[in-house]
Design an enzyme around this catalytic site. Structure first.
Site, short mmCIF file in Angstrom:
data_model
loop_
_atom_site.label_atom_id
_atom_site.label_comp_id
_atom_site.label_asym_id
_atom_site.label_seq_id
_atom_site.Cartn_x
_atom_site.Cartn_y
_atom_site.Cartn_z
N HIS A 102 17.39 -5.04 -42.88
CA HIS A 102 18.75 -5.32 -42.78
C HIS A 102 18.72 -7.00 -42.55
CE1 HIS A 102 17.73 -4.28 -38.61
NE2 HIS A 102 18.58 -5.34 -38.05
P1 AMP Z 1 18.45 -6.41 -35.13
O1 AMP Z 1 17.47 -5.26 -35.39
O2 AMP Z 1 17.97 -7.10 -34.06
O3 AMP Z 1 18.41 -7.52 -36.20
O4 AMP Z 1 19.99 -5.88 -34.80
C1 AMP Z 1 20.20 -4.66 -35.20
C2 AMP Z 1 21.86 -4.93 -35.70
O5 AMP Z 1 22.23 -3.40 -36.07
C3 AMP Z 1 22.70 -5.11 -34.26
O6 AMP Z 1 23.37 -6.29 -34.55
C4 AMP Z 1 23.67 -4.00 -34.14
O7 AMP Z 1 24.98 -4.22 -33.38
C5 AMP Z 1 23.49 -3.41 -35.50
N1 AMP Z 1 23.65 -1.78 -35.48
C6 AMP Z 1 22.96 -0.83 -34.73
N2 AMP Z 1 23.28 0.32 -35.18
C7 AMP Z 1 24.29 0.26 -36.20
C8 AMP Z 1 24.97 1.26 -36.70
N3 AMP Z 1 24.62 2.56 -36.73
N4 AMP Z 1 25.89 0.58 -37.78
C9 AMP Z 1 26.03 -0.85 -38.19
N5 AMP Z 1 25.38 -1.69 -37.31
C10 AMP Z 1 24.51 -1.29 -36.25
#
Ligand code: AMP
Length: 185
Positions: A102
């Site tokens: 992502h």
């Molecule tokens: P990172 O893996 O450190 O890049 O961060 C993961 C990001 O995904 C964080 O900003 C979370 O707030 C976000 N996140 C986690 N689960 C979900 C979800 N189910 N839907 C949308 N965002 C998510």
């Protein structure tokens, strides 16, 4: 009783729920970050299952470029409607915490309810936040993406510093209070 999906895999399921999708094409989807760290915080994800940046290889270069262009068009459409003057940046965390590749698309106000910890702050405001260009550079030169776990994890513990004026804060409440005023300048 319906079983709840584990938080660490929910991104992979939530990204395909129609109610979460803000923009998509055959390859990419954009959703809202569930725990926003800024007023505008989105995730751009490939539809193909790719666990992490470390699973990327040269065959993904086109996809990475497409993700950046797609996110950029999305930002431009927001800016042309009701977010004029909002500044954004996009990139990846060097050590992502949840599966499915992502790319963050985040406005630089950092006034989101999900921004709570020093780790959150430093993950977006140090070299831990890696640009799409840097990922492409690594792929093009080495054929893979690698960030040293110890070096990059250390960045999350560096002192809290305002991203605009570089003033050091002792804790998150103090930093949040400061940036809310610094943003107005
Ligand atoms: P990172 O893996 O450190 O890049 O961060 C993961 C990001 O995904 C964080 O900003 C979370 O707030 C976000 N996140 C986690 N689960 C979900 C979800 N189910 N839907 C949308 N965002 C998510």
């Amino acid at each position: 009783m319906a079983s709840k999906s584990h938080w660490s895999t929910s991104l992979l399921t939530d990204m395909f729920k129609p109610e979460n999708i803000l923009k998509q094409d055959d390859h990419v989807v954009i959703i809202r970050d569930k725990y926003p760290k800024s007023k505008h915080h989105y995730l751009t994800l490939p539809k193909e299952t790719i666990n992490s940046i470390t699973d990327l290889n040269t065959s993904h270069i086109g996809l990475l470029k497409h993700m950046a262009l797609f996110a950029d068009k999305f930002i431009q459409s927001l800016l042309s409607v009701d977010c004029q003057g909002v500044k954004y940046k996009m990139g990846f965390h060097a050590i992502p915490s949840v599966p499915q590749l992502h790319m963050h698309v985040i406005s630089t106000d950092f006034q989101g309810a999900g921004l709570k910890t020093k780790k959150h702050w430093n993950s977006f405001n140090t070299e831990y936040f890696v640009s799409n260009e840097e990922i492409l550079k690594q792929l093009e030169s080495k054929g893979k993406v690698h960030f040293d776990k110890f070096k990059f994890s250390d960045l999350l513990h560096t002192p809290l510093k305002c991203h605009l004026c570089h003033k050091v804060a002792s804790n998150m409440p103090q930093l949040k209070e400061h940036i809310s005023k610094c943003n107005i300048k």
